[in-house]
Design a protein around this motif. Structure first.
Motif, PDB file in Angstrom:
ATOM      1  N   PRO A  63      43.282  37.996  36.384  1.00 41.25           N
ATOM      2  CA  PRO A  63      43.085  39.369  36.851  1.00 41.25           C
ATOM      3  C   PRO A  63      44.384  40.051  37.209  1.00 41.25           C
ATOM      4  CG  PRO A  63      42.438  37.766  38.537  1.00 41.25           C
ATOM      5  CD  PRO A  63      42.679  37.002  37.275  1.00 41.25           C
ATOM      6  N   ARG A  64      45.412  39.272  37.569  1.00 39.96           N
ATOM      7  CA  ARG A  64      46.670  39.883  37.962  1.00 39.96           C
ATOM      8  C   ARG A  64      47.417  40.447  36.763  1.00 39.96           C
ATOM      9  NH1 ARG A  64      49.567  35.758  39.152  1.00 39.96           N
ATOM     10  NH2 ARG A  64      48.060  34.237  38.466  1.00 39.96           N
ATOM     11  N   LYS A  65      47.095  39.949  35.551  1.00 41.70           N
ATOM     12  CA  LYS A  65      47.756  40.460  34.345  1.00 41.70           C
ATOM     13  C   LYS A  65      47.072  41.702  33.797  1.00 41.70           C
ATOM     14  CE  LYS A  65      50.356  36.746  34.370  1.00 41.70           C
ATOM     15  NZ  LYS A  65      51.791  36.804  34.684  1.00 41.70           N
ATOM     16  N   ASN A  66      45.849  41.965  34.300  1.00 40.18           N
ATOM     17  CA  ASN A  66      45.044  43.040  33.731  1.00 40.18           C
ATOM     18  C   ASN A  66      45.196  44.330  34.536  1.00 40.18           C
ATOM     19  OD1 ASN A  66      43.371  44.159  31.927  1.00 40.18           O
ATOM     20  ND2 ASN A  66      41.586  42.879  32.392  1.00 40.18           N
ATOM     21  N   THR A  67      46.431  44.674  34.833  1.00 44.36           N
ATOM     22  CA  THR A  67      46.715  45.902  35.573  1.00 44.36           C
ATOM     23  C   THR A  67      47.780  46.680  34.835  1.00 44.36           C
ATOM     24  OG1 THR A  67      48.408  44.810  36.890  1.00 44.36           O
ATOM     25  CG2 THR A  67      46.179  44.802  37.770  1.00 44.36           C
ATOM     26  N   THR A  68      47.908  47.932  35.179  1.00 47.43           N
ATOM     27  CA  THR A  68      48.929  48.766  34.570  1.00 47.43           C
ATOM     28  C   THR A  68      50.028  49.032  35.570  1.00 47.43           C
ATOM     29  OG1 THR A  68      47.827  50.783  35.284  1.00 47.43           O
ATOM     30  CG2 THR A  68      47.213  49.904  33.138  1.00 47.43           C
TER      31      THR A  68
ATOM     32  N   PRO B 257      37.044  37.200  34.216  1.00 48.37           N
ATOM     33  CA  PRO B 257      37.641  38.384  33.588  1.00 48.37           C
ATOM     34  C   PRO B 257      36.651  39.516  33.280  1.00 48.37           C
ATOM     35  CG  PRO B 257      37.243  36.760  31.920  1.00 48.37           C
ATOM     36  CD  PRO B 257      36.793  36.131  33.223  1.00 48.37           C
ATOM     37  N   LEU B 258      35.384  39.385  33.724  1.00 42.02           N
ATOM     38  CA  LEU B 258      34.447  40.491  33.500  1.00 42.02           C
ATOM     39  C   LEU B 258      34.893  41.738  34.250  1.00 42.02           C
ATOM     40  CD1 LEU B 258      31.026  38.617  33.761  1.00 42.02           C
ATOM     41  CD2 LEU B 258      32.243  39.325  31.700  1.00 42.02           C
ATOM     42  N   ALA B 259      35.644  41.526  35.336  1.00 38.91           N
ATOM     43  CA  ALA B 259      36.210  42.645  36.090  1.00 38.91           C
ATOM     44  C   ALA B 259      37.696  42.748  35.799  1.00 38.91           C
ATOM     45  CB  ALA B 259      35.984  42.439  37.579  1.00 38.91           C
ATOM     46  N   SER B 260      38.219  43.943  35.856  1.00 41.19           N
ATOM     47  CA  SER B 260      39.657  44.154  35.656  1.00 41.19           C
ATOM     48  C   SER B 260      40.092  45.382  36.450  1.00 41.19           C
ATOM     49  CB  SER B 260      39.977  44.352  34.173  1.00 41.19           C
ATOM     50  OG  SER B 260      39.416  45.573  33.698  1.00 41.19           O
ATOM     51  N   HIS B 261      41.418  45.559  36.539  1.00 42.47           N
ATOM     52  CA  HIS B 261      41.990  46.696  37.266  1.00 42.47           C
ATOM     53  C   HIS B 261      42.835  47.525  36.296  1.00 42.47           C
ATOM     54  CE1 HIS B 261      40.626  44.869  40.981  1.00 42.47           C
ATOM     55  NE2 HIS B 261      41.193  43.746  40.611  1.00 42.47           N
TER      56      HIS B 261
ATOM     57  N   PHE C 219      34.180  46.967  35.074  1.00 47.96           N
ATOM     58  CA  PHE C 219      33.366  45.811  34.718  1.00 47.96           C
ATOM     59  C   PHE C 219      33.030  45.918  33.235  1.00 47.96           C
ATOM     60  CE2 PHE C 219      32.680  46.118  39.279  1.00 47.96           C
ATOM     61  CZ  PHE C 219      32.812  44.784  39.663  1.00 47.96           C
ATOM     62  N   HIS C 220      33.272  44.838  32.518  1.00 51.29           N
ATOM     63  CA  HIS C 220      33.112  44.837  31.060  1.00 51.29           C
ATOM     64  C   HIS C 220      31.783  44.188  30.676  1.00 51.29           C
ATOM     65  CE1 HIS C 220      37.407  45.930  30.586  1.00 51.29           C
ATOM     66  NE2 HIS C 220      37.532  45.231  31.695  1.00 51.29           N
ATOM     67  N   GLN C 221      31.028  44.904  29.886  1.00 51.62           N
ATOM     68  CA  GLN C 221      29.740  44.401  29.416  1.00 51.62           C
ATOM     69  C   GLN C 221      29.525  44.842  27.975  1.00 51.62           C
ATOM     70  OE1 GLN C 221      26.291  45.971  31.406  1.00 51.62           O
ATOM     71  NE2 GLN C 221      25.067  44.158  30.974  1.00 51.62           N
ATOM     72  N   SER C 222      29.303  43.870  27.116  1.00 48.51           N
ATOM     73  CA  SER C 222      29.067  44.144  25.688  1.00 48.51           C
ATOM     74  C   SER C 222      30.182  44.990  25.088  1.00 48.51           C
ATOM     75  CB  SER C 222      27.711  44.842  25.497  1.00 48.51           C
ATOM     76  OG  SER C 222      26.663  44.075  26.031  1.00 48.51           O
ATOM     77  N   GLY C 223      31.406  44.682  25.497  1.00 47.84           N
ATOM     78  CA  GLY C 223      32.556  45.386  24.953  1.00 47.84           C
ATOM     79  C   GLY C 223      32.808  46.763  25.528  1.00 47.84           C
ATOM     80  N   VAL C 224      31.998  47.163  26.522  1.00 46.00           N
ATOM     81  CA  VAL C 224      32.154  48.483  27.138  1.00 46.00           C
ATOM     82  C   VAL C 224      32.600  48.304  28.579  1.00 46.00           C
ATOM     83  CG1 VAL C 224      31.003  50.639  27.741  1.00 46.00           C
ATOM     84  CG2 VAL C 224      30.366  49.430  25.649  1.00 46.00           C
ATOM     85  N   ALA C 225      33.611  49.079  28.999  1.00 44.64           N
ATOM     86  CA  ALA C 225      34.123  49.028  30.365  1.00 44.64           C
ATOM     87  C   ALA C 225      33.455  50.110  31.210  1.00 44.64           C
ATOM     88  CB  ALA C 225      35.633  49.207  30.372  1.00 44.64           C
TER      89      ALA C 225
END
Length: 577
Positions: free
Chosen positions: A18-23, A104-108, A57-63
């Motif tokens: 999760p720490r890599k999934n930020t901008t 990884p279902l959640a990201s920032h 939150f990512h579900q079925s390829g949609v955030a």
């Protein structure tokens, strides 16, 4: 080859970190790097700072964005309250601070979080482990799902002390008793070897608070910490937290839907709606002059009205005489019974069609145990009659046809909803068991209708419990009971996880259903405002016994027992401040 494997392993690890999934922080127009509340990072009193935080939150390829660009800061010794309806993103924001979301279902997608000017979303796992429970502690909203069901209370609190304080067994034992005494758990010595399921909802919440305070953290994140507590214990816990905060200069991030607590307890208020921060202000200014229309709507929402009038010749739905539920205490190698916990001790009651009996009392007083006993979900002694049928002696098979007419809404919806079933399957399960609805299409329409009645989008029937907020899960639990059109519903704290605006909606819904179908309710709650708005009659319980019973108006205007007076005084004190 080995270097290639290491490279691939690191790439896979980073993809799910999760720490890599930020901008990066956004750039200002002049090209300078954007700073987090630029003055707050310079301020030494600033412990925590959240900047432009988003959660997807990512579900079925949609955030799906649950939190959208939220920014706030927290100083030493300060209490910041985050308020808003269930599903507004309050808890998601708090869980992001300690990276407790389901990655990884959640990201920032944007933003970062800073503790003492150190970035948490980019921190190493070792640093996060050192901070969790030590520097920043959290009290979760639903203690039953956050406490380990296989460990005793002694083991769970002791683990915190062993891990972070390196205490010996004897030192930990003394400290555990001190903590349990601080949070007001009765008979703490006897409760040390109890498991979570052996405690009431309020007692489990107190254990969670004791665990969170064990290491005297710099920041305490309190996610609805008094939801399951009655008003007297609620006042004690809030006073305790305030005292500890002053002694330790501890900062608190207080997440709640109870604005009466916010007014008395918080220094500043942040209001969230649909994932966005819509207003932030000093507490006094917020209550005196709320700016945002949503804030104004929250402040004006209170449970109101009174119980609907019963029909003059309403039949009796349920009666109970001298109900007793005693739990044996066993000791020694042979586990001989040496004493009993008298959870319910000689309680009698009667409920008619269209009537609401409100049961109030502190946590551990026997309210929930009584409710379970009346439905034959807990073994008891005494006489129970449902629709003039004696049910105490019925076998499981003989009782099953009656289950459709007697339903319960449990206090903790997350533990009572199957995580493997969709919302539609959960609600439809009872329809299938009791063969209600001629076919799949008809049952689907019944599910859609009841979801609309409890204020949920029918399209959510394809989602799962973990995808809902605590308040939304509570509404699902109500829908599951109401879809069967029962004659009797026992409601165990059905509005405890809901904010005031939704509470008012649920109360109106329950009234409407009661008037339409002449339902009998047994409403168990510590919230006297809700009890007053819905109940015809009130029963006050303490230590397993009924200490006072009477008409709602009589109990509130002329209480006879000191315990009843204390409950009402504490409730009015929170409302009036």
């Amino acid at each position: 080859m080995l270097s290639l494997l290491i490279f691939v392993g690191e790439a896979v690890r980073d993809a799910f970190d999760p720490r890599k999934n930020t901008t990066k922080l956004p750039s200002l127009p002049n090209g300078e790097q954007a700073h987090l509340h630029q003055d707050s990072l310079i301020n030494n009193d600033n412990l925590l700072a959240v900047h432009d935080l988003s959660v997807a939150f990512h579900q079925s390829g949609v955030a799906h964005l649950a939190v959208k660009g939220v920014s706030f800061h927290l100083n030493k010794g300060e209490t910041l309250a985050i308020v808003g309806e269930s599903g507004s993103g309050k808890s998601v924001t708090a869980l992001s601070i300690l990276q407790l979301l389901p990655y990884p279902l959640a990201s920032h997608p944007t933003g970062n979080i800073y503790f003492r000017q150190q970035a948490l979303l980019g921190a190493s796992p070792a640093m996060i482990r050192n901070i969790r429970g030590n520097r920043i502690s959290i009290i979760f909203q639903e203690p039953m799902t956050s406490l380990n069901p296989l460990h005793t209370i002694r083991q769970q609190i002791g683990e915190v002390l062993f891990l972070h304080k390196k205490m010996s067994v004897a030192q930990a034992h003394t400290r555990i008793l001190e903590l349990l005494a601080l949070v007001g758990l009765p008979d703490a010595e006897k409760r040390l070897n109890a498991y979570p399921h052996q405690l009431s909802g309020g007692q489990r919440q107190r254990v969670m608070i004791a665990m969170a305070l064990a290491n005297e953290p710099d920041i305490l994140i309190a996610d609805e910490p008094t939801t399951a507590l009655d008003v007297t214990i609620q006042a004690q816990i809030l006073q305790l937290l305030k005292q500890l905060q002053q002694n330790l200069q501890m900062a608190m991030l207080f997440i709640t839907h109870d604005l009466s607590i916010v007014r008395k307890f918080a220094d500043r208020v942040c209001v969230m709606q649909q994932g966005e921060l819509v207003e932030a202000a000093e507490t006094e200014n917020f209550f005196a002059n709320p700016q945002h229309p949503y804030s104004q709507r929250l402040l004006n929402a209170k449970p109101s009205g009174k119980a609907i009038a019963m029909l003059p010749n309403a039949p009796e739905i349920l009666s109970a005489e001298q109900i007793k539920v005693w739990f044996p205490l066993k000791q020694g190698i042979l586990q001989r019974t040496t004493d009993y916990i008298k959870a319910v001790d000689g309680v009698s009651l009667r409920v008619k069609a269209g009537q609401t009996l409100g049961i109030v009392g502190e946590s551990g007083s026997g309210k929930t145990t009584l409710g379970l006993a009346l439905l034959r979900l807990e073994k008891s002694q005494g006489i129970i009659r449902f629709q003039n049928n004696e049910i105490q002696g019925l076998s499981t098979a003989e009782l099953r046809p009656l289950r459709c007419a007697m339903q319960i809404v449990f206090q903790d919806p997350f533990s009572s909803l199957s995580p493997r079933l969709s919302i539609g399957q959960i609600i439809g399960e009872g329809l299938e068991v009791h063969q209600i609805g001629g076919n799949v299409a008809e049952r689907e329409q019944l599910i859609i209708k009841v979801l609309q009645e409890v204020g949920l989008d029918p399209d959510t029937r394809h989602r799962y419990p973990h995808e809902f907020s605590g308040g939304q899960r509570q509404r699902v639990a109500i829908a599951r009971a109401m879809v069967l059109k029962p004659k009797l519903v026992i409601l165990d704290e059905p509005t405890s996880a809901l904010d005031r605006s939704v509470q008012a909606q649920i109360i109106d819904l329950l009234r409407d259903l009661q008037a339409r179908y002449q339902l009998a309710y047994i409403f168990i709650s510590h919230d006297l405002a809700v009890i007053r708005a819905l109940s015809d009659e009130i029963m006050v319980m303490k230590a397993g016994q009924v200490v006072e019973q009477g008409a709602t108006n009589t109990i509130f205007t002329h209480p006879q027992q000191p315990y009843t007076k204390a409950l009402i005084a504490a409730a009015f004190d929170l409302e009036a401040v």
